[in-house]
Design an enzyme around this catalytic site. Structure first.
Site, PDB file in Angstrom:
ATOM      1  N   CYS A  21      31.178  17.717  47.263  1.00  0.00           N
ATOM      2  CA  CYS A  21      29.719  17.863  47.438  1.00  0.00           C
ATOM      3  C   CYS A  21      29.093  18.412  46.165  1.00  0.00           C
ATOM      4  O   CYS A  21      28.035  17.945  45.720  1.00  0.00           O
ATOM      5  CB  CYS A  21      29.410  18.805  48.602  1.00  0.00           C
ATOM      6  SG  CYS A  21      29.921  18.198  50.215  1.00  0.00           S
ATOM      7  N   ASP A 427      44.837  47.867  34.066  1.00  0.00           N
ATOM      8  CA  ASP A 427      43.954  48.924  33.589  1.00  0.00           C
ATOM      9  C   ASP A 427      44.783  50.208  33.540  1.00  0.00           C
ATOM     10  O   ASP A 427      45.799  50.313  34.236  1.00  0.00           O
ATOM     11  CB  ASP A 427      42.781  49.066  34.568  1.00  0.00           C
ATOM     12  CG  ASP A 427      41.907  50.261  34.247  1.00  0.00           C
ATOM     13  OD1 ASP A 427      41.520  50.391  33.077  1.00  0.00           O
ATOM     14  OD2 ASP A 427      41.627  51.045  35.160  1.00  0.00           O
TER      15      ASP A 427
END
Length: 739
Positions: A21, A427
C-alpha cells in the site's frame, strides 16, 4: 517558463495496511501533476510531499481517494493526528476481531459436532454473512486493491479460500438436491471460512496494537519540550508560549524548570541535568558563556540566557526528527508469508483451473461434478490457515518464553532478526554501569579521625547542592553516622562547600578548594587520588584549615554481569562496541575492565545514531543497547533495539526489546531465543507446505486413475485443520527449550 514556489509538507495517510500500500501511495503521488517528490513513512502512516504551491492538497487527496487511500489535510498537530488515527484503527480492528470471534464460536460448534443437523446449516449461514462481509470485509477490499495492481498477498489467499468456501456452502444450503441426485452428501464449510477470518483478524489486531504504539516515544520526547517560558524585556518578566520565542530573546530560568530553547548562559549559575543528552547521571555545572540545551532541567539556581536556536533548530527538536526518520526508515518489509503468497496464490488458482478443465475434458459421465468438487477441494486444502499461523504462533510462544526470562519483546521483526545480529553497541552509564554514583571508598588520613569528623562530613553533605553529595550521604547513613548541627554553611560554585563547627572551618570539594584552604595533602593521599582517578573515580577532598581529614572516591559501579555478558557475546562471534557521553579517561577505564576494545567517548546523541548507520553501511546487523533519552536516536536507527528496564520511558518506548532485570546476560539469551524462534517458524512453514504438496495433488484427483480415490472437500477441510494443529503444536515445543 517561470519557476513556481515549492512547498514541502507532511500529511497523515489513511487506508494503508501493508508495505505494498505504501508503495502504491508513493507511486500514485509521484505521478500526480505538480508533485516533484513523495516519500511514504509506513511506520508513522505519513507521506512527505514536495509539490508546486499552485497545486492544491485537495488534488493530491483526490488522486489517492480514487484508489482507496486518502490524506488528512486539515491537521494542526500532525503527531497527535497520526496517534489518533492509529488508535482508531487498532480499536476498529479489535472490535471486528471480537465480533467475528463471538459469531464464529457457534458456527464452529455446529460444523464440528452437529454437521447433520439441518437447521444448523441455516443458522451457520445467517451468522457467517456478517463475519465475512462486515467484520472481514477489509480482506476482500484489500485483495481487490492488490489484484488491481497485479499483485497477490495474504489477503488474496484469505479472500479466495473463504469466498470459495462460502459460495460452495451457500449453493449446498440452497440447492442440496443437486448433490443428493448424484448420490453425494451436500457438505457445508461455513466454519472453515469464519475460523480463517477470525484467526487472521486476531493476527492483524496484534500488528495494529504494536503499530499504534510507535508514536508514543515521539509523544514523550515532544513532552520534554517546555510549553511556556519567561522572557525579560523592557517591561520586566513576561510569560509567553514556546512558539512565540525569538532568536536573541533574554530568557529567565528558575529552579526546577525545563530549559525551553538552545542558548548561551549570560548571568547566574546552576547545575543542569543533561542526562537527556549525555546519559550521565551527574548534573553539569553551568556558568556564564556555557551552552544550554532545550529539554534539559535546571536544578537549584536561577539564571538568564540568550536564545540562539529555537523551534526545529534546537537539539531536542533534531533528536525528535531523527527518531521519527529512523523509525520510518525501517518500514516493515513485505512479510515472508506475503512473499510466498504472491507466488503461491496464482499457483493454487492455476492448479484449481487446470484441475477443473482436466476433469471437464477427461471426466466422463460425472465430469462436471468431479471437476467442481476437485477444484474446490484444491482451494480448501490450500487454505492459508496453517500458513497464516506459522509465523504468529512461533512469535507468540517466543515472546512468552522471553517474558519468563525477563526479556520483554514488543516487536516480531526484532525477534525474527535477533539471531542475525553480529554487532552490539552498548551505552556505558546505566547499561554497563549501574547508572548511580556510589562511594567506592573513604580514606581517612588517620583512622582515629573517622569517629570524630564523620558526623560533620554528613552534616555538610546533607546541606550541599552538589549531586555527588547524595552518594556520600547515602554511604554515611548506611554506616549509622549521625549528623551534627553545623554553622554558616556556604556553597562555593564549581568547587564545593565550606562550613563552621565549634569555631573551626571545614571544607569538602575538589582539589582546587583544598589548595585555596592551603591544606597540605599527604603524599599517600595524593598517590591514592591519582590511582582512583585512573580507575574512573571522582575524588572529593574533606579537610580543615589545618589538615586534610579524608579523601573520598565516588564511582558509577560496573554491573556484576557486564564483563561475563560481553565475553559471552564475543564467543558468539559478535563484535561489541561502547559509546558514551562521558570523558575519555572514564570510558577507557570502563572498557578495559569489561573487555571492550572498541569504544568512543564524549559522543552526542546524533553521533550514536551515525555510528549505527556506519556499521549498517558496512553490512552489519546492529543491536543497540541503551537506557536513556540520549540513546533514543540510536535505538530507533538500530536493526534490533534493546532498552534496560530501569531506563527512561522514552528509551523503552523506542526500543523493541526491554530487559526487565537490566542484566546484560539477557542480551545473548535474547539472541539465542531469536534463533530458536526463527527455527520454529521455518519448521512451521515446512509443515504448512508439506500438507499442500501432498494434499493438493490428492485433491486434484491424482490417484483417481490408479485406485478411484477422490478427496472429499470435507476431508480436505479436516486436513487443513490438522495442518494448523501441527503448526501450533510445533510452536509450543519452544516452551521446553533452554535459552
Amino acid at each position: 517558463m517561470k519557476n513556481e514556489p515549492v512547498e514541502n509538507r507532511t500529511f497523515p495517510v489513511t487506508g494503508m495496511t501493508c508495505a505494498g500500500c505504501a508503495s502504491s501511495v508513493e507511486t500514485i503521488l509521484s505521478h500526480t501533476d505538480g508533485v516533484h517528490a513523495a516519500s511514504v513513512n509506513f511506520a508513522t502512516n505519513t507521506v512527505q510531499i514536495e509539490y508546486d504551491s499552485s497545486t492544491s492538497p485537495d488534488v493530491l487527496n483526490q488522486a489517492l481517494t480514487d484508489i482507496g487511500y486518502g490524506l488528512i489535510i486539515d491537521s494542526k498537530d500532525i503527531n497527535e493526528t497520526i496517534e489518533d488515527e492509529q488508535y482508531k484503527k487498532y480499536e476498529a480492528t479489535k472490535r471486528k476481531t471480537i465480533g467475528a470471534a463471538i459469531l464464529t464460536l457457534p458456527i464452529f460448534v455446529i460444523g464440528m459436532f452437529f454437521m447433520h443437523w439441518e437447521p444448523g446449516k441455516w443458522i451457520s449461514l445467517t451468522l457467517t454473512i456478517p463475519v465475512l462481509f462486515y467484520f472481514g470485509k477489509d480482506f476482500y477490499i484489500h485483495a481487490w486493491k492488490q489484484a488491481k495492481h497485479g499483485k497477490a498477498n495474504m489477503d488474496t489467499l484469505v479472500a479466495l479460500s473463504t469466498g470459495i468456501a462460502f459460495l460452495f456452502s451457500l449453493f449446498n444450503t440452497l440447492f442440496p438436491e443437486f448433490w443428493l441426485s448424484k448420490g453425494l452428501e451436500p457438505h457445508v464449510y461455513y466454519e472453515a471460512a469464519t475460523v480463517i477470518i477470525t484467526f487472521i483478524s486476531f493476527g492483524k489486531m496484534l500488528e495494529e496494537k504494536a503499530k499504534s504504539n510507535t508514536s508514543s516515544a515521539l509523544k514523550k520526547l515532544i513532552g520534554l519540550q517546555a510549553k511556556t517560558l519567561t522572557i525579560l524585556g523592557k517591561d520586566g518578566e513576561k510569560t509567553i508560549s514556546i512558539d512565540q520565542v525569538q532568536l536573541g530573546d533574554q530568557i529567565l530560568v528558575k529552579p526546577g524548570e525545563k530549559i525551553p530553547v538552545d542558548g548561551k548562559l549570560t548571568q547566574g549559575s546552576s547545575y543542569v541535568d543533561e542526562s537527556m543528552i549525555s546519559g550521565e547521571p551527574i548534573p553539569v555545572e553551568k556558568k556564564p558563556g556555557d551552552m544550554l540545551f532545550a529539554g534539559t532541567i535546571n536544578q537549584k539556581g536561577s539564571f538568564q540566557f540568550i536564545a540562539e536556536k529555537v523551534g526545529k533548530d534546537t537539539l531536542l527538536s533534531q533528536i525528535i526528527q531523527r527518531v521519527q526518520e529512523a523509525q520510518g526508515s525501517k518500514a516493515p518489509v513485505q512479510k515472508l508469508v506475503d512473499k510466498i503468497a504472491s507466488v503461491f496464490v496464482p499457483t493454487v488458482i492455476g492448479i484449481a483451473l487446470v484441475t477443473f478443465i482436466a476433469w471437464i475434458s477427461l471426466g466422463g459421465e460425472n465430469a462436471f461434478t468431479h471437476a467442481l468438487l476437485t477444484s474446490i477441494a484444491v482451494l480448501v486444502i490450500a487454505c492459508p490457515c496453517a500458513l497464516g499461523l506459522a509465523t504468529p504462533t512461533a512469535i507468540m510462544v517466543g515472546m512468552g518464553k522471553g517474558a519468563e526470562n525477563n526479556i520483554l519483546i514488543r516487536d516480531a521483526e526484532s525477534l525474527e532478526l535477533g539471531h542475525r545480529v553480529n554487532a552490539v553497541i552498548l551505552d556505558k552509564t546505566g547499561t554497563i554501569t549501574q547508572g548511580k554514583p556510589t562511594v567506592k571508598a573513604i580514606k581517612w588520613s588517620q583512622d582515629s579521625l573517622q569517629e570524630r569528623f564523620a558526623s560533620i562530613l554528613l552534616s555538610m553533605e546533607n546541606q550541599s547542592e552538589h549531586p555527588l553529595a547524595l552518594a556520600v550521604v547515602a554511604h554515611l547513613k548506611g554506616q549509622k553516622v549521625q549528623a551534627q548541627a553545623i554553622e554558616q554553611i556556604e556553597s562555593i560554585t564549581g568547587q564545593g562547600v565550606k562550613a563552621s563547627f565549634e569555631g573551626e572551618e571545614f571544607f569538602i570539594g575538589n582539589r582546587k578548594l583544598a589548595e585555596d584552604f592551603q591544606t597540605e595533602i599527604p603524599t599517600n593521599c595524593q598517590e591514592l587520588a591519582k590511582e582512583w582517578e585512573s580507575e574512573a573515580q571522582t575524588v572529593v577532598y574533606f579537610g580543615s584549615r589545618k589538615d586534610l581529614l579524608a579523601v573520598i572516591g565516588i564511582q558509577d559501579q560496573i554491573k556484576e554481569s557486564s564483563a561475563s555478558a560481553i565475553s559471552h557475546l564475543h564467543k558468539m562471534g559478535i563484535e561489541v562496541y561502547m559509546l558514551t557521553g562521558d570523558n575519555r579517561t572514564t570510558a577507557q577505564s570502563v572498557a578495559r575492565e569489561v573487555g571492550i576494545k572498541n569504544y568512543q567517548a564524549e559522543v552526542m546523541p546524533s553521533d550514536k545514531s551515525d555510528f549505527v548507520k556506519k556499521l549498517q553501511k558496512e553490512g552489519k546487523i546492529v543491536a543497540m543497547v541503551g537506557d536513556g533519552i540520549n540513546d533514543s536516536e540510536a535505538l530507533a536507527q538500530a536493526d534490533v533495539s534493546i532498552a534496560m528496564g530501569h531506563g527512561s520511558d522514552i528509551a523503552m518506548d523506542v526500543a523493541k526489546i526491554t530487559l526487565i532485570t537490566s542484566d546484560l546476560e539477557k542480551i545473548p539469551q535474547a539472541i539465542q531465543l531469536s534463533k530458536l524462534t526463527v527455527n520454529g517458524i521455518k519448521q512451521n512453514l515446512f509443515w504448512a507446505f508439506i500438507y499442500n504438496l501432498i494434499g493438493i495433488p490428492l485433491a486434484a484427483g491424482l490417484l483417481y486413475p490408479i485406485n478411484g480415490f477422490l478427496l472429499d472437500p470435507m476431508i480436505a477441510g479436516a486436513a487443513m485443520a490438522f495442518s494448523s494443529v501441527s503448526v501450533v503444536a510445533n510452536s509450543l515445543r519452544l516452551k521446553r527449550k533452554k535459552i
